[in-house]
Motif scaffolding. Sequence first.
Motif, PDB file in Angstrom:
ATOM      1  N   UNK A   3       0.835  -1.217   0.000  1.00 31.55           N
ATOM      2  CA  UNK A   3       0.000   0.000   0.000  1.00 31.55           C
ATOM      3  C   UNK A   3       0.862   1.256   0.000  1.00 31.55           C
ATOM      4  N   UNK A   4       1.934   1.239   0.794  1.00 27.39           N
ATOM      5  CA  UNK A   4       2.838   2.395   0.872  1.00 27.39           C
ATOM      6  C   UNK A   4       3.496   2.634  -0.484  1.00 27.39           C
ATOM      7  N   UNK A   5       3.962   1.577  -1.105  1.00 29.12           N
ATOM      8  CA  UNK A   5       4.593   1.720  -2.430  1.00 29.12           C
ATOM      9  C   UNK A   5       3.585   2.238  -3.456  1.00 29.12           C
ATOM     10  N   UNK A   6       2.359   1.732  -3.398  1.00 29.62           N
ATOM     11  CA  UNK A   6       1.328   2.168  -4.342  1.00 29.62           C
ATOM     12  C   UNK A   6       1.041   3.665  -4.206  1.00 29.62           C
ATOM     13  N   UNK A   7       0.800   4.118  -2.968  1.00 34.42           N
ATOM     14  CA  UNK A   7       0.492   5.536  -2.750  1.00 34.42           C
ATOM     15  C   UNK A   7       1.685   6.414  -3.132  1.00 34.42           C
ATOM     16  N   UNK A   8       2.882   5.971  -2.784  1.00 40.29           N
ATOM     17  CA  UNK A   8       4.085   6.734  -3.135  1.00 40.29           C
ATOM     18  C   UNK A   8       4.214   6.860  -4.647  1.00 40.29           C
ATOM     19  N   UNK A   9       4.002   5.761  -5.348  1.00 41.07           N
ATOM     20  CA  UNK A   9       4.103   5.791  -6.816  1.00 41.07           C
ATOM     21  C   UNK A   9       3.008   6.662  -7.416  1.00 41.07           C
ATOM     22  N   UNK A  10       1.790   6.533  -6.893  1.00 42.50           N
ATOM     23  CA  UNK A  10       0.669   7.330  -7.393  1.00 42.50           C
ATOM     24  C   UNK A  10       0.930   8.822  -7.227  1.00 42.50           C
ATOM     25  N   UNK A  11       1.433   9.211  -6.061  1.00 41.36           N
ATOM     26  CA  UNK A  11       1.647  10.629  -5.800  1.00 41.36           C
ATOM     27  C   UNK A  11       2.922  11.171  -6.436  1.00 41.36           C
ATOM     28  N   UNK A  12       3.825  10.294  -6.843  1.00 38.29           N
ATOM     29  CA  UNK A  12       5.088  10.727  -7.446  1.00 38.29           C
ATOM     30  C   UNK A  12       5.037  10.702  -8.973  1.00 38.29           C
ATOM     31  N   UNK A  13       4.413   9.673  -9.523  1.00 41.67           N
ATOM     32  CA  UNK A  13       4.396   9.489 -10.981  1.00 41.67           C
ATOM     33  C   UNK A  13       2.953   9.381 -11.462  1.00 41.67           C
ATOM     34  N   UNK A  14       2.343  10.521 -11.737  1.00 36.70           N
ATOM     35  CA  UNK A  14       0.957  10.548 -12.192  1.00 36.70           C
ATOM     36  C   UNK A  14       0.846  11.391 -13.450  1.00 36.70           C
ATOM     37  N   UNK A  15      -0.026  10.960 -14.345  1.00 36.17           N
ATOM     38  CA  UNK A  15      -0.263  11.748 -15.564  1.00 36.17           C
ATOM     39  C   UNK A  15      -0.833  13.119 -15.217  1.00 36.17           C
ATOM     40  N   UNK A  16      -1.540  13.215 -14.108  1.00 37.57           N
ATOM     41  CA  UNK A  16      -2.126  14.491 -13.699  1.00 37.57           C
ATOM     42  C   UNK A  16      -1.136  15.358 -12.931  1.00 37.57           C
ATOM     43  N   UNK A  17       0.047  14.853 -12.704  1.00 35.98           N
ATOM     44  CA  UNK A  17       1.072  15.624 -12.004  1.00 35.98           C
ATOM     45  C   UNK A  17       0.696  15.873 -10.554  1.00 35.98           C
ATOM     46  N   UNK A  18       1.053  17.054 -10.028  1.00 40.77           N
ATOM     47  CA  UNK A  18       0.813  17.362  -8.619  1.00 40.77           C
ATOM     48  C   UNK A  18      -0.670  17.405  -8.244  1.00 40.77           C
ATOM     49  N   UNK A  19      -1.548  17.525  -9.241  1.00 47.79           N
ATOM     50  CA  UNK A  19      -2.977  17.536  -8.947  1.00 47.79           C
ATOM     51  C   UNK A  19      -3.404  16.231  -8.262  1.00 47.79           C
ATOM     52  N   UNK A  20      -2.741  15.134  -8.594  1.00 50.40           N
ATOM     53  CA  UNK A  20      -3.047  13.858  -7.947  1.00 50.40           C
ATOM     54  C   UNK A  20      -2.762  13.925  -6.454  1.00 50.40           C
TER      55      UNK A  20
END
Length: 168
Positions: A3-20
């Motif tokens: 879960x920690x890796x997932x959230x970290x990846x989602x918030x770091x590498x998102x197509x929406x950028x910092x909006x995520x």
Amino acid sequence: MSNVEFITELMTFSRAGPLTQVFVIDALLKQARLVAATPAERFERPMFSGAAWVAAAQEVLDRLEKVYGVARAAEPTQLRSLFAALLDADEIVVDGYETDKVVLTPSLRDPQPFLTTASGSIVEMNDQQLLLTHGEDASTGRFIDIRGEQHSLVLHRLVRTPLRPIDA
């Protein structure tokens, strides 16, 4: 993936950028407020502590307040009629469950005002004054049904922004 890796990846590498990141923090805030405003017994299950779940939500709210300055204690309050508040809401959550149906006007078929929730509960009620606490995205309060049982209430209003005309 944890879960920690997932959230970290989602918030770091998102197509929406910092909006995520803003989206994730906002989602945490909304869910934590909803859970913290609900009686712990509504979450009780075999092998699952409702009190622990509500405590976790409270901890998330406390940390959000500390890091982002999310105010909860200074939110404005208002004394309001239960039925008027229900009529104004776009989404109604009672004891942690969305409502399916709200009937406020007595009729021959339904002589007692009531609401039903997604859990299958039927809550019969009379109009009464309730103290609503207004937050950024919802108002919360408590009311008492005709049997004398207390219920938590979360009222959401949708923010509607008019569309701009399309230039021809």
